[in-house]
Design a protein around this motif. Structure first.
Motif, PDB file in Angstrom:
ATOM      1  N   LEU A  20      14.689   4.804 -11.533  1.00  0.00           N
ATOM      2  CA  LEU A  20      15.784   4.668 -12.503  1.00  0.00           C
ATOM      3  C   LEU A  20      15.258   4.373 -13.901  1.00  0.00           C
ATOM      4  CD1 LEU A  20      18.376   2.644 -10.368  1.00  0.00           C
ATOM      5  CD2 LEU A  20      18.442   5.074 -10.981  1.00  0.00           C
ATOM      6  N   LEU A  21      14.226   3.528 -14.002  1.00  0.00           N
ATOM      7  CA  LEU A  21      13.661   3.225 -15.317  1.00  0.00           C
ATOM      8  C   LEU A  21      13.035   4.469 -15.941  1.00  0.00           C
ATOM      9  CD1 LEU A  21      11.993  -0.287 -14.818  1.00  0.00           C
ATOM     10  CD2 LEU A  21      13.939   0.282 -16.262  1.00  0.00           C
ATOM     11  N   THR A  22      12.409   5.287 -15.121  1.00  0.00           N
ATOM     12  CA  THR A  22      11.832   6.527 -15.642  1.00  0.00           C
ATOM     13  C   THR A  22      12.926   7.422 -16.205  1.00  0.00           C
ATOM     14  OG1 THR A  22      10.008   6.452 -14.061  1.00  0.00           O
ATOM     15  CG2 THR A  22      10.500   8.582 -15.060  1.00  0.00           C
ATOM     16  N   GLY A  23      14.014   7.584 -15.448  1.00  0.00           N
ATOM     17  CA  GLY A  23      15.115   8.424 -15.921  1.00  0.00           C
ATOM     18  C   GLY A  23      15.778   7.869 -17.163  1.00  0.00           C
ATOM     19  N   ALA A  24      16.011   6.548 -17.183  1.00  0.00           N
ATOM     20  CA  ALA A  24      16.666   5.935 -18.347  1.00  0.00           C
ATOM     21  C   ALA A  24      15.780   6.030 -19.581  1.00  0.00           C
ATOM     22  CB  ALA A  24      17.007   4.477 -18.039  1.00  0.00           C
TER      23      ALA A  24
ATOM     24  N   ARG B 297       4.984  -6.443  -4.186  1.00  0.00           N
ATOM     25  CA  ARG B 297       5.520  -6.050  -2.890  1.00  0.00           C
ATOM     26  C   ARG B 297       7.039  -5.874  -2.962  1.00  0.00           C
ATOM     27  NH1 ARG B 297       1.743  -6.751   1.161  1.00  0.00           N
ATOM     28  NH2 ARG B 297      -0.148  -7.857   0.535  1.00  0.00           N
ATOM     29  N   ALA B 298       7.477  -5.090  -3.939  1.00  0.00           N
ATOM     30  CA  ALA B 298       8.906  -4.967  -4.185  1.00  0.00           C
ATOM     31  C   ALA B 298       9.602  -3.996  -3.246  1.00  0.00           C
ATOM     32  CB  ALA B 298       9.143  -4.524  -5.630  1.00  0.00           C
ATOM     33  N   GLY B 299       8.878  -3.156  -2.523  1.00  0.00           N
ATOM     34  CA  GLY B 299       9.469  -2.289  -1.534  1.00  0.00           C
ATOM     35  C   GLY B 299      10.433  -1.272  -2.104  1.00  0.00           C
ATOM     36  N   ARG B 300      11.492  -0.971  -1.322  1.00  0.00           N
ATOM     37  CA  ARG B 300      12.449   0.065  -1.692  1.00  0.00           C
ATOM     38  C   ARG B 300      13.110  -0.249  -3.025  1.00  0.00           C
ATOM     39  NH1 ARG B 300      15.437   4.026   1.142  1.00  0.00           N
ATOM     40  NH2 ARG B 300      14.375   3.391   3.050  1.00  0.00           N
ATOM     41  N   ILE B 301      13.386  -1.530  -3.285  1.00  0.00           N
ATOM     42  CA  ILE B 301      14.013  -1.894  -4.557  1.00  0.00           C
ATOM     43  C   ILE B 301      13.088  -1.541  -5.720  1.00  0.00           C
ATOM     44  CG2 ILE B 301      14.843  -3.826  -5.956  1.00  0.00           C
ATOM     45  CD1 ILE B 301      15.750  -5.163  -3.402  1.00  0.00           C
ATOM     46  N   GLY B 302      11.803  -1.801  -5.541  1.00  0.00           N
ATOM     47  CA  GLY B 302      10.854  -1.460  -6.589  1.00  0.00           C
ATOM     48  C   GLY B 302      10.771   0.034  -6.822  1.00  0.00           C
ATOM     49  N   ALA B 303      10.779   0.822  -5.758  1.00  0.00           N
ATOM     50  CA  ALA B 303      10.736   2.273  -5.912  1.00  0.00           C
ATOM     51  C   ALA B 303      11.978   2.778  -6.627  1.00  0.00           C
ATOM     52  CB  ALA B 303      10.601   2.937  -4.545  1.00  0.00           C
TER      53      ALA B 303
ATOM     54  N   GLY C 111       0.787  -1.214   0.000  1.00  0.00           N
ATOM     55  CA  GLY C 111       0.000   0.000   0.000  1.00  0.00           C
ATOM     56  C   GLY C 111       0.821   1.267   0.000  1.00  0.00           C
ATOM     57  N   VAL C 112       2.107   1.173   0.309  1.00  0.00           N
ATOM     58  CA  VAL C 112       2.936   2.373   0.338  1.00  0.00           C
ATOM     59  C   VAL C 112       3.074   2.974  -1.063  1.00  0.00           C
ATOM     60  CG1 VAL C 112       5.175   1.268  -0.031  1.00  0.00           C
ATOM     61  CG2 VAL C 112       5.035   3.330   1.370  1.00  0.00           C
ATOM     62  N   PHE C 113       2.962   2.146  -2.093  1.00  0.00           N
ATOM     63  CA  PHE C 113       3.036   2.669  -3.454  1.00  0.00           C
ATOM     64  C   PHE C 113       1.795   3.495  -3.787  1.00  0.00           C
ATOM     65  CE2 PHE C 113       6.057  -0.802  -3.594  1.00  0.00           C
ATOM     66  CZ  PHE C 113       7.099  -0.266  -4.331  1.00  0.00           C
ATOM     67  N   LEU C 114       0.643   3.076  -3.258  1.00  0.00           N
ATOM     68  CA  LEU C 114      -0.564   3.880  -3.430  1.00  0.00           C
ATOM     69  C   LEU C 114      -0.417   5.214  -2.717  1.00  0.00           C
ATOM     70  CD1 LEU C 114      -3.324   1.153  -2.955  1.00  0.00           C
ATOM     71  CD2 LEU C 114      -2.672   2.269  -5.090  1.00  0.00           C
ATOM     72  N   ARG C 115       0.194   5.193  -1.542  1.00  0.00           N
ATOM     73  CA  ARG C 115       0.399   6.434  -0.800  1.00  0.00           C
ATOM     74  C   ARG C 115       1.410   7.329  -1.518  1.00  0.00           C
ATOM     75  NH1 ARG C 115       2.184   4.596   4.870  1.00  0.00           N
ATOM     76  NH2 ARG C 115       2.431   6.862   5.103  1.00  0.00           N
ATOM     77  N   TRP C 116       2.338   6.728  -2.256  1.00  0.00           N
ATOM     78  CA  TRP C 116       3.300   7.526  -3.031  1.00  0.00           C
ATOM     79  C   TRP C 116       2.555   8.327  -4.110  1.00  0.00           C
ATOM     80  CZ3 TRP C 116       7.819   5.125  -6.373  1.00  0.00           C
ATOM     81  CH2 TRP C 116       8.714   6.150  -6.726  1.00  0.00           C
TER      82      TRP C 116
END
Length: 504
Positions: free
Chosen positions: A73-77, A62-68, A4-9
């Motif tokens: 990084l994918l957005t920037g690349a 549920r990838a957490g910090r690695i997913g964020a 759910g933290v990604f939804l909060r992001w």
């Protein structure tokens, strides 16, 4: 790490604010104050919003910090690849064309100055990741349900078309060179197919007035002529002028006594082609999606016919008699005019997707009404199960209005319609599952049957986008028949769901 933290992001104030800036800048500020600042502001705001939206995919695992970090990084690349390479710009153009209608993304290394905005997105992630979980209350749910669709809308609903749409308006031969007039400038090419060279700009008052040539004959055979379908007097009040055959050429070999079609965009596919050319402010300028000028010249092995097709580029008959549609691309001036494809899975059906969302919403109301009626009979007192759905109908008005405002120039693009449909459908399902009278598992079955009803309507429409059936009318009619049949399933699911209400 909590998914759910990604939804909060996405629902973080910084992300929501960047989404508002992106929408307003693309659809208001750029038109009011065009320039360097508004040109780069969209890139900055987009780089703040995109990692959070992309992170939702990682949140599924549920990838957490690695997913964020991967989303950032994918957005920037990806942004750097699009802005630095022609291949990246081409891929971005194709992707945006699917969801937002015909779009052209140009490589521009100067846009890389916006990359530090990724740091703002990462800071927002760190804030929501470090914060304690919020209670799963109505306020938090509403915040997420509003923020997620409009973050997606901000990315997909890009800038409106410019006030003038590039088109090939004239074609003629000067010596051995083919010359075209496109987007107010003249270009020449020896082959007439590619390698266009921009000519020096001529002041408008010095450009000689020339009437389009609607008919032209083979130089050494006056009885063999060609004429365009478009041009001349067009009646914009007709839904399908001339049967939709505006993009086409007729041919005669007996000095005009009889004519037959030499080439055309099939009438059945005309609506699909026309939908891919939304005009500014919804103005429907049919003369821009039509064959308007023709020339014939002698080439080794026969003769060549070159037709100006407006926003569709060129149509060319080579010396061997084969016809083809040809784009006009000039990198030096940024001119990019491409023929719209005759098929494309899921493209330009935004209005049909909105209709499917409304059908789904209607099916939810029907199914829950049946379930409520049976539950009321079993419990022996009044229920307010439908109150959340009534609130949904009230909330749908401002949601729909905002989406329509920011996508007014997107025509029938799939992306904005999909965002609105998902917003309404998702909110309806969430409110249905949140009620406390019907068991959640049974309410989920009613929602699933309602979604199936909307998909049943869309099935034939998706078939139309790939040419089966060729015409849109039969596809919509079949979709309505299938959706009507699925309503019986919705009623059955509602009857079953109300059989065992939650007793309090």
């Amino acid at each position: 790490m909590r998914a759910g933290v990604f939804l909060r992001w996405v629902a973080h104030p910084l992300t929501v604010g960047a989404t508002a800036v992106l929408l307003l800048n693309d659809h208001v500020f750029k038109q009011a104050w065009p320039g360097l600042v508004t040109g780069k502001l969209s890139d900055v705001a987009g780089l703040v919003v995109a990692p959070a939206v992309l992170g939702l995919l990682f949140g599924l695992f549920r990838a957490g910090r690695i997913g964020a970090a991967a989303a950032t990084l994918l957005t920037g690349a990806g942004f750097a690849w699009v802005k630095l390479t022609t291949a990246g710009a081409g891929v971005a153009s194709a992707a945006w064309s699917v969801v937002n209608g015909p779009s052209v993304v140009l490589a521009d290394p100067s846009d890389l100055v916006a990359l530090p905005a990724l740091g703002i997105a990462w800071w927002a992630w760190l804030r929501v990741a470090a914060a304690p979980p919020l209670p799963d209350g109505p306020a938090h749910r509403l915040r997420v349900m509003v923020a997620v669709p409009f973050a997606v809308l901000g990315i997909t609903a890009t800038s409106a078309p410019s006030a003038t749409l590039p088109s090939v308006d004239a074609v003629k031969v000067v010596g051995e060179q083919v010359m075209i007039e496109a987007d107010g400038r003249f270009y020449s090419s020896r082959s007439g197919v590619g390698d266009w060279t921009p000519l020096p700009e001529t002041p408008p008052e010095q450009v000689p007035e020339r009437r389009p040539q609607l008919e032209a004959c083979v130089p050494d055979d006056a009885a063999h002529c060609y004429r365009v379908h478009g041009g001349g007097d067009l009646d914009p009040s007709e839904t399908t002028p001339r049967g939709g055959r505006l993009l086409g050429v007729d041919e005669t070999t007996d000095a005009g006594q009889t004519w037959q079609t030499a080439w055309e965009v099939p009438a059945a596919r005309w609506p699909f082609v026309k939908r891919q050319h939304p005009f500014p402010g919804g103005v429907d300028r049919l003369s821009k999606v039509a064959s308007v000028d023709v020339l014939v010249r002698t080439v080794p092995g026969g003769h060549e016919v070159i037709v100006a097709n407006g926003v569709e580029g060129l149509a060319i008959r080579s010396g061997d008699g084969a016809w083809r549609r040809v784009p006009v691309v000039v990198t030096a001036t940024g001119l990019d005019i491409r023929p719209a494809p005759l098929t494309g899975f899921g493209q330009v059906i935004g209005d049909d997707i909105i209709d499917a969302g409304l059908i789904t919403l209607l099916a939810v109301l029907i199914g829950m009404s049946v379930a409520t009626g049976r539950a009321r009979a079993r419990l022996g007192h009044g229920l307010t199960v439908l109150m959340p759905l009534v609130l949904l109908l009230v909330a749908a008005v401002p949601i729909t209005g905002a989406v329509v405002f920011f996508t007014a120039s997107a025509g029938t693009s799939t992306g904005p319609g999909l965002v609105l449909a998902l917003c309404l459908t998702g909110t309806a399902i969430c409110l249905t599952l949140a009620q406390g009278v019907l068991r959640r598992s049974r309410a989920a079955v009613v929602s699933a049957a309602a979604v199936l009803t909307g998909l049943a309507f869309l099935g034939p429409v998706f078939g139309w986008t790939v040419g089966h059936p060729a015409e849109r009318g039969p596809a919509v009619e079949l979709g309505l028949i299938l959706a009507t049949g699925c309503l019986f399933l919705v009623v059955a699911a509602g009857w079953w769901a109300g059989r065992d209400p939650v007793r309090r």
